[in-house]
Design a protein around this motif. Sequence first.
Motif, PDB file in Angstrom:
ATOM      1  N   UNK A 184       0.804  -1.229   0.000  1.00  0.00           N
ATOM      2  CA  UNK A 184       0.000   0.000   0.000  1.00  0.00           C
ATOM      3  C   UNK A 184       0.836   1.278   0.000  1.00  0.00           C
ATOM      4  N   UNK A 185       2.135   1.133  -0.192  1.00  0.00           N
ATOM      5  CA  UNK A 185       2.998   2.314  -0.203  1.00  0.00           C
ATOM      6  C   UNK A 185       2.623   3.233  -1.370  1.00  0.00           C
ATOM      7  N   UNK A 186       2.373   4.495  -1.073  1.00  0.00           N
ATOM      8  CA  UNK A 186       2.094   5.479  -2.123  1.00  0.00           C
ATOM      9  C   UNK A 186       0.663   5.491  -2.635  1.00  0.00           C
ATOM     10  N   UNK A 187      -0.155   4.517  -2.230  1.00  0.00           N
ATOM     11  CA  UNK A 187      -1.525   4.434  -2.754  1.00  0.00           C
ATOM     12  C   UNK A 187      -2.354   5.663  -2.362  1.00  0.00           C
ATOM     13  N   UNK A 188      -2.297   6.057  -1.116  1.00  0.00           N
ATOM     14  CA  UNK A 188      -3.087   7.204  -0.636  1.00  0.00           C
ATOM     15  C   UNK A 188      -2.790   8.474  -1.436  1.00  0.00           C
ATOM     16  N   UNK A 189      -1.534   8.633  -1.824  1.00  0.00           N
ATOM     17  CA  UNK A 189      -1.133   9.867  -2.511  1.00  0.00           C
ATOM     18  C   UNK A 189      -1.784  10.006  -3.887  1.00  0.00           C
ATOM     19  N   UNK A 190      -2.237   8.886  -4.465  1.00  0.00           N
ATOM     20  CA  UNK A 190      -2.822   8.938  -5.814  1.00  0.00           C
ATOM     21  C   UNK A 190      -4.343   9.061  -5.794  1.00  0.00           C
ATOM     22  N   UNK A 191      -4.933   9.045  -4.603  1.00  0.00           N
ATOM     23  CA  UNK A 191      -6.389   9.024  -4.495  1.00  0.00           C
ATOM     24  C   UNK A 191      -6.975  10.440  -4.461  1.00  0.00           C
TER      25      UNK A 191
END
Lengths: 270, 159
Positions: free
Chosen positions: A97-104
């Motif tokens: 899940x690394x970096x996933x939040x940043x693309x949402x």
Amino acid sequence: ALSSAALHAEMAEDELNINGDTPIVTKAPAAAHLEGHLDEVYSGWLFRTDDTRAMEQDDFDNPIMIYAEKGMDNWSVADGSEGKSCADCHGDISEGMKGVRATMPKLNAKGELWSMEDYINDCRTNRMGAEAWGWDSGAMHNMTVALSVQSRGMPVNVKIDGDAAPFWEKGKEIYYTRYGQLELSCASCHEENYGNYIRADHLSQGQIQGFPVYRLKNAGVVSIHNRFKGCIRDTRAETYSPGSPEFHALELYVASRGMGLDIEGGGVRP
Amino acid sequence: MNRHVAWAALAATFAASAAFAAETAPMDVKFTDAGEVTDSLTGQPGDPAKGAEVAATKSLGNCVACHVVSALDAAFQGNIGPELNGAADRWSEAQLRGIVVDAKHTFEGSVMPSMYKTGPFIRPGDGYTGKAATGDLAPILNAQQVEDVVAFLMTLKEE
Ligand code: HEC
Ligand code: HEC
Ligand code: HEC
């Protein structure tokens, strides 16, 4: 609007470095699409008091970490008819899940704009055979916080061109619409008046890269859409619901106003 | 039904509508090009003490959310708008009435809410519930409250 010098005086001169080892960018030059609107963008963290800011500097003092831990525990718990856990497919949360939040939020394969909550529920219902979680349920808050922590210190990285452009345009239109009997838009408070006080509230730019946040007032986690709901309600308007198409579009647009800032992975707000 | 009560109720209705008829309704307010409203909305003098209360109370004018007014005993006064100390030195009564009724006639695009306006609004709500309004909205302040606030503002002199 005040001059930017006056506004700066109303902001903390401080740097966010979580646990002393994860520096977070809280001030950055504004993205090109904000030209004529904002020169610099700021995290809401800079507008908080010394005490509140300090809570976010250290995970021992940040109440949101209790929720993050619950989410991380749930990551490897099997649920639903398929008997699978998130970990079974995504592996270690810190890698998967690394970096996933940043693309949402971002478009799914079918071209719909989805927030993290939608992706999580898609996996739960279609891949695990489990019940969907409510947008603002405890389990959803725990998981979105746990995922956000994995993007700490990574810059907001949303896609706003191509197929995403119509959603972004719609979000922008909502941002500048003066809602309700008070006829106030998001921009009335967060673009024209950040740094000023509305009664006891010190207005920030209303950025979302700190979300989900722990709100001291609620003694709990607040999602992005829930914050939007409260702000529109405060204009004496009929608000939109968390998970509505309007809030998905607004989330994309507001996220894009925070380009240049880093994901905080669990902010603390009054 | 008891006849006396019925007649009394009818008389009270007449009295109320007679008072109402003397008032200028929100849609009928006339602004000058400079945003002034020259005529009183009620023909009754405003009460500055009541106006002070309207200005300081969240559920009424809530002026202190955005303005510092040193004469008011209200904590945490905001600074979205200018301080109102000395407002009567800067503005005439007609100008102040215009600003309170609908500041957008004086300051184009102002964030100051229109206090005596019943619409049209975008997605009007039922107070602060977040739900849709159930009928026509009453203005934030009634006509006499506007006059009371104007009377209060007229007491804000520094010179
Ligand atoms: C049976 C396998 C499986 C399980 C179990 C599963 N997922 Fe997924 N998940 C996927 C697949 C496949 C995708 C889509 C990957 C892609 O399209 O890149 C996905 C996508 C996601 C995404 C979007 C990632 C991105 O970058 O777009 C999130 C967030 C996510 N899952 C969270 C979870 C959570 C939280 C759980 C447990 C509650 C979970 N998943 C359980 C298979 C699974
Ligand atoms: C009447 C004024 C007002 C309006 C209009 C308004 N907000 Fe807010 N908003 C606030 C206040 C007050 C806060 C809490 C202090 C702060 O962070 O600014 C806040 C906080 C926020 C936050 C949390 C920021 C953080 O770092 O914790 C977000 C996000 C936000 N607003 C977005 C919006 C959006 C999007 C809109 C339009 C749909 C909007 N607001 C409209 C007053 C307003
Ligand atoms: C949401 C914010 C807000 C609220 C609430 C508000 N105002 Fe204002 N007001 C403003 C702003 C901003 C201005 C400055 C004009 C402009 O640039 O739009 C202003 C200007 C004024 C002025 C002119 C000040 C000067 O000396 O130049 C007066 C008088 C005034 N307001 C009175 C009031 C009164 C009385 C109330 C309550 C009944 C009130 N305001 C409520 C925002 C507000």
